[in-house]
Scaffold this motif. Structure first.
Motif, mmCIF file in Angstrom:
data_model
loop_
_atom_site.group_PDB
_atom_site.id
_atom_site.type_symbol
_atom_site.label_atom_id
_atom_site.label_comp_id
_atom_site.label_asym_id
_atom_site.label_seq_id
_atom_site.Cartn_x
_atom_site.Cartn_y
_atom_site.Cartn_z
ATOM 1 N N PRO A 1 -1.268 -57.137 15.201
ATOM 2 C CA PRO A 1 -2.684 -56.684 15.157
ATOM 3 C C PRO A 1 -2.841 -55.504 14.210
ATOM 4 N N LEU A 2 -3.942 -55.554 13.495
ATOM 5 C CA LEU A 2 -4.219 -54.463 12.562
ATOM 6 C C LEU A 2 -4.526 -53.191 13.333
ATOM 7 N N PRO A 3 -4.049 -52.044 12.850
ATOM 8 C CA PRO A 3 -4.353 -50.785 13.565
ATOM 9 C C PRO A 3 -5.840 -50.483 13.519
ATOM 10 N N GLU A 4 -6.327 -50.075 14.660
ATOM 11 C CA GLU A 4 -7.745 -49.743 14.740
ATOM 12 C C GLU A 4 -8.025 -48.456 13.966
ATOM 13 N N PRO A 5 -9.102 -48.443 13.217
ATOM 14 C CA PRO A 5 -9.421 -47.196 12.457
ATOM 15 C C PRO A 5 -9.746 -46.052 13.403
ATOM 16 N N LYS A 6 -9.163 -44.921 13.049
ATOM 17 C CA LYS A 6 -9.403 -43.743 13.875
ATOM 18 C C LYS A 6 -10.818 -43.213 13.604
ATOM 19 N N PRO A 7 -11.494 -42.831 14.638
ATOM 20 C CA PRO A 7 -12.867 -42.287 14.427
ATOM 21 C C PRO A 7 -12.818 -40.975 13.655
ATOM 22 N N GLU A 8 -13.699 -40.906 12.666
ATOM 23 C CA GLU A 8 -13.758 -39.694 11.863
ATOM 24 C C GLU A 8 -14.328 -38.553 12.715
ATOM 25 N N PRO A 9 -13.712 -37.375 12.558
ATOM 26 C CA PRO A 9 -14.233 -36.233 13.350
ATOM 27 C C PRO A 9 -15.664 -35.884 12.931
ATOM 28 N N THR A 10 -16.467 -35.748 13.899
ATOM 29 C CA THR A 10 -17.887 -35.410 13.639
ATOM 30 C C THR A 10 -18.091 -33.899 13.752
ATOM 31 N N ALA A 11 -18.902 -33.458 12.924
ATOM 32 C CA ALA A 11 -19.205 -31.994 12.959
ATOM 33 C C ALA A 11 -19.939 -31.632 14.248
ATOM 34 N N PRO A 12 -19.562 -30.545 14.848
ATOM 35 C CA PRO A 12 -20.261 -30.138 16.082
ATOM 36 C C PRO A 12 -21.748 -29.891 15.829
ATOM 37 N N ALA A 13 -22.475 -30.349 16.752
ATOM 38 C CA ALA A 13 -23.935 -30.185 16.626
ATOM 39 C C ALA A 13 -24.309 -28.697 16.607
ATOM 40 N N VAL A 14 -25.117 -28.370 15.668
ATOM 41 C CA VAL A 14 -25.567 -26.965 15.557
ATOM 42 C C VAL A 14 -26.662 -26.698 16.597
ATOM 43 N N GLN A 15 -26.300 -25.850 17.513
ATOM 44 C CA GLN A 15 -27.275 -25.514 18.551
ATOM 45 C C GLN A 15 -28.285 -24.497 17.991
ATOM 46 N N PRO A 16 -29.498 -24.679 18.273
ATOM 47 C CA PRO A 16 -30.505 -23.716 17.791
ATOM 48 C C PRO A 16 -30.311 -22.319 18.415
ATOM 49 N N ALA A 17 -30.565 -21.317 17.608
ATOM 50 C CA ALA A 17 -30.417 -19.930 18.121
ATOM 51 C C ALA A 17 -31.406 -19.666 19.275
ATOM 52 N N PRO A 18 -30.899 -19.066 20.312
ATOM 53 C CA PRO A 18 -31.785 -18.821 21.450
ATOM 54 C C PRO A 18 -32.902 -17.794 21.080
ATOM 55 N N ALA A 19 -33.970 -18.002 21.710
ATOM 56 C CA ALA A 19 -35.096 -17.064 21.471
ATOM 57 C C ALA A 19 -34.817 -15.705 22.141
ATOM 58 N N VAL A 20 -34.994 -14.654 21.357
ATOM 59 C CA VAL A 20 -34.711 -13.296 21.873
ATOM 60 C C VAL A 20 -36.041 -12.599 22.163
ATOM 61 N N PRO A 21 -36.209 -12.112 23.363
ATOM 62 C CA PRO A 21 -37.470 -11.377 23.668
ATOM 63 C C PRO A 21 -37.583 -10.105 22.811
ATOM 64 N N VAL A 22 -38.791 -9.755 22.507
ATOM 65 C CA VAL A 22 -39.042 -8.585 21.652
ATOM 66 C C VAL A 22 -38.571 -7.306 22.339
ATOM 67 N N ALA A 23 -38.758 -7.250 23.635
ATOM 68 C CA ALA A 23 -38.356 -6.054 24.376
ATOM 69 C C ALA A 23 -36.852 -5.884 24.333
ATOM 70 N N LEU A 24 -36.136 -7.051 24.380
ATOM 71 C CA LEU A 24 -34.662 -6.973 24.341
ATOM 72 C C LEU A 24 -34.196 -6.535 22.960
ATOM 73 N N VAL A 25 -34.934 -6.944 21.955
ATOM 74 C CA VAL A 25 -34.579 -6.534 20.591
ATOM 75 C C VAL A 25 -34.812 -5.020 20.420
ATOM 76 N N ASP A 26 -35.899 -4.513 20.970
ATOM 77 C CA ASP A 26 -36.169 -3.082 20.864
ATOM 78 C C ASP A 26 -35.105 -2.272 21.599
ATOM 79 N N HIS A 27 -34.742 -2.762 22.773
ATOM 80 C CA HIS A 27 -33.726 -2.047 23.529
ATOM 81 C C HIS A 27 -32.396 -2.058 22.797
ATOM 82 N N ALA A 28 -32.078 -3.218 22.161
ATOM 83 C CA ALA A 28 -30.823 -3.308 21.414
ATOM 84 C C ALA A 28 -30.848 -2.401 20.206
#
Length: 230
Positions: free
Chosen positions: A164-191
């Motif tokens: 039997p022919l060797p099964e092709p190995k699945p190509e590695p997929t790039a990790p999904a880019v998670q969207p940056a979380p929304a930062v509250p304005v008050a937390l930004v001022d405090h930071a």
């Protein structure tokens, strides 16, 4: 080892005596028939040679009509001379027919010797069968049927299973880019206040790990806040 003493063979002695007497009788008959001198001595030699040649042909190549014919002719010539010189014939007055036979003998002996020396051996012809057996007819197959060689198909040897022919190995997929979380304005001022206080005290900008520790937020959120402070 001592060599055996010479022994005289009685058969050989008898053959020599008989040959000498026959030779002398042929010589006397030839001389009486008008063949004088050396010719009278040639006649017994001719008769004896023809007798020996025909006998040798019979012994070496088997029975042959030609060999038997000339053997009998030479034997009659030798016996006839022996009988004629035994007193039954007047050698002073030889008949004409005997003179003719003696004069014709050289040609007759020459022909016999030539035939014995150069003729082929008489072999019986091979027997040819009277009839040749006809070949048996081959039965033709009935209509609608095939010979056994055709009906019985030979099974082809099974081929080895292919790997039997060797099964092709699945190509590695790039990790999904998670969207940056929304930062509250008050937390930004405090930071920003925390970062300014850290710069004032240390003289260097605050790093992300220190900011995350001071605020007590996850690393992803700390990176988002640090990006807004730049």
């Amino acid at each position: 080892m001592a060599r055996p003493a010479f022994r005289v063979d009685a058969v050989l002695v008898q053959a020599v005596i008989a040959g000498a007497l026959s030779f002398a009788h042929l010589h006397d008959l030839a001389a009486a028939a008008g063949q004088d001198g050396w010719k009278a001595w040639a006649y017994p030699v001719s008769v004896d040679l023809l007798l020996v040649a025909s006998w040798r042909r019979l012994r070496s190549e088997g029975p042959s009509r030609l060999a038997w014919c000339w053997f009998l002719i030479a034997l009659v010539a030798s016996l006839g001379a022996n009988v004629a010189t035994a007193g039954l014939l007047d050698l002073q007055q030889v008949p004409a027919w005997l003179r003719i036979l003696v004069a014709a003998w050289p040609a007759l002996a020459f022909m016999g010797g030539t035939l014995l020396a150069h003729s082929a051996t008489d072999h019986p012809a091979p027997e040819v069968p009277a009839t040749t057996p006809e070949p048996e007819p081959v039965a033709s197959p009935e209509p609608g049927t095939l010979p056994a060689a055709v009906t019985e198909a030979e099974e082809a040897p099974a081929l080895p299973a292919a790997d039997p022919l060797p099964e092709p190995k699945p190509e590695p997929t790039a990790p999904a880019v998670q969207p940056a979380p929304a930062v509250p304005v008050a937390l930004v001022d405090h930071a920003r206040k925390v970062a300014d206080d850290y710069r004032t005290r240390t003289g260097t900008p605050i790093d992300t790990d220190t900011l995350r520790a001071r605020l007590g937020v996850p690393a992803q959120l700390a990176h988002a806040i640090a990006a807004q402070l730049v």
